[in-house]
Design an enzyme around this catalytic site. Structure first.
Site, short mmCIF file in Angstrom:
data_model
loop_
_atom_site.label_atom_id
_atom_site.label_comp_id
_atom_site.label_asym_id
_atom_site.label_seq_id
_atom_site.Cartn_x
_atom_site.Cartn_y
_atom_site.Cartn_z
N ASP A 22 0.85 -1.20 0.00
CA ASP A 22 0.00 0.00 0.00
C ASP A 22 0.89 1.25 0.00
O ASP A 22 2.01 1.23 0.50
CB ASP A 22 -0.89 0.03 1.24
CG ASP A 22 -1.89 -1.13 1.28
OD1 ASP A 22 -2.19 -1.68 0.19
OD2 ASP A 22 -2.34 -1.48 2.37
N GLU A 23 0.34 2.33 -0.51
CA GLU A 23 1.11 3.57 -0.63
C GLU A 23 1.69 4.01 0.71
O GLU A 23 2.84 4.46 0.78
CB GLU A 23 0.21 4.67 -1.21
CG GLU A 23 0.94 5.97 -1.45
CD GLU A 23 0.06 7.01 -2.15
OE1 GLU A 23 0.47 8.19 -2.20
OE2 GLU A 23 -1.03 6.63 -2.63
#
Length: 302
Positions: A143-144
């Site tokens: 995930d970012e």
């Protein structure tokens, strides 16, 4: 560890003892499980040689036979990601793969061809700077706002083999997280299917109709003054937001994870991909790459 060498587009391998008696056909189809298209193309072109000769792929091989396989030949069918400079930490690199330490706040890959600034774009820039513009692709993603180790493949055969190893859970990834509350069990398993949340475009939730998802965890320490638990996690499946969804579902959301009920003690979810263990298919060694918890969430883990 295998005895190997790169010669331009060719991978040279001195056949290890454990492959004695096996054939070229068996190695490509069973040991590496390469794509049918790639194997067919090499067969038609007689691109694989044994001791400098184009032998039948059904001929049993002997320890020490020298194979020449065009692993590094770039077919160029898939568009290469646009190179974009970003200062990144390389944890490991060889002719086949690249392991990078992803900072929080950076996407693993762009969502379209026009977007840049992702870790994949930065990896492409790194290769181009070294004079290699052929191929780079992420084998998995984070995930970012999750930091830590990310694995990239540097040629098409490596992408195929590493993706298969990941799918079969032979590549092991270890995460650490800070969660709200005091977990009573020293270790445990969360086995709950995960599906999309119909009311939120990016959110996931535990759902009977979702995909199977299993997270194993071990409590490393408790912080009773802050009512936190520090956990180490390994995934038996790789669902989107799996760790975040599972701990939220049992009433212990990740610190900073506002999407799943965490409190904003830190500015992002306190989740870090700390280690990856890779059985290297082209060298025969087992690689272990580790990433230290970054400064922005380190205080939670101390």
């Amino acid at each position: 560890m295998y005895k190997t060498k790169r010669k331009g587009p060719v991978y040279e391998l001195s056949l290890p003892k454990e492959w004695s008696g096996k054939t070229v056909d068996f190695i490509l189809k069973n040991e590496w499980q390469l794509s049918k298209k790639m194997i067919h193309q090499w067969r038609m072109e007689k691109a694989v040689q044994v001791n400098g000769q184009s032998l039948s792929w059904q001929t049993p091989l002997q320890e020490g036979d020298v194979l020449h396989i065009p692993l590094f030949r770039y077919i160029g069918e898939a568009p290469a990601p646009a190179p974009s400079y970003l200062e990144i930490a390389i944890l490991y690199e060889d002719d086949h793969l690249l392991v990078v330490d992803k900072p929080a706040g950076v996407k693993t890959h762009p969502n379209d061809e026009q977007e840049n600034g992702s870790l994949l774009n930065a990896a492409a820039y790194h290769l181009q700077s070294a004079g290699d513009r052929s191929f780079i692709r992420h084998v998995h993603r984070l995930d970012e706002q999750t930091s830590g180790v990310v694995l990239f493949a540097k040629h098409e055969a490596a992408y195929t083999v590493l993706s298969r190893l990941l799918e079969n859970r032979l590549i092991k990834r270890t995460y650490v997280a800070a969660v709200h509350g005091i977990l009573r069990k020293a270790q445990g398993t969360i086995n709950e299917p995960i599906g999309r949340d119909r009311h939120h475009p990016t959110k996931r939730r535990v759902s009977k109709s979702g995909q199977p998802a299993l997270t194993r965890f071990e409590v490393l320490k408790h912080n009773k003054s802050r009512q936190l638990s520090i956990v180490k996690c390994q995934l038996a499946t790789g669902r989107t937001h799996q760790i975040r969804v599972h701990f939220s579902a049992i009433g212990h959301p990740l610190v900073g994870d506002l999407l799943y009920g965490g409190k904003p003690i830190v500015h992002r979810q306190a989740l870090h991909a700390a280690e990856i263990e890779i059985p290297h298919p082209f060298t025969g060694e087992t690689l272990t790459c580790q990433s230290a918890v970054p400064d922005d969430i380190r205080s939670l883990f101390e």
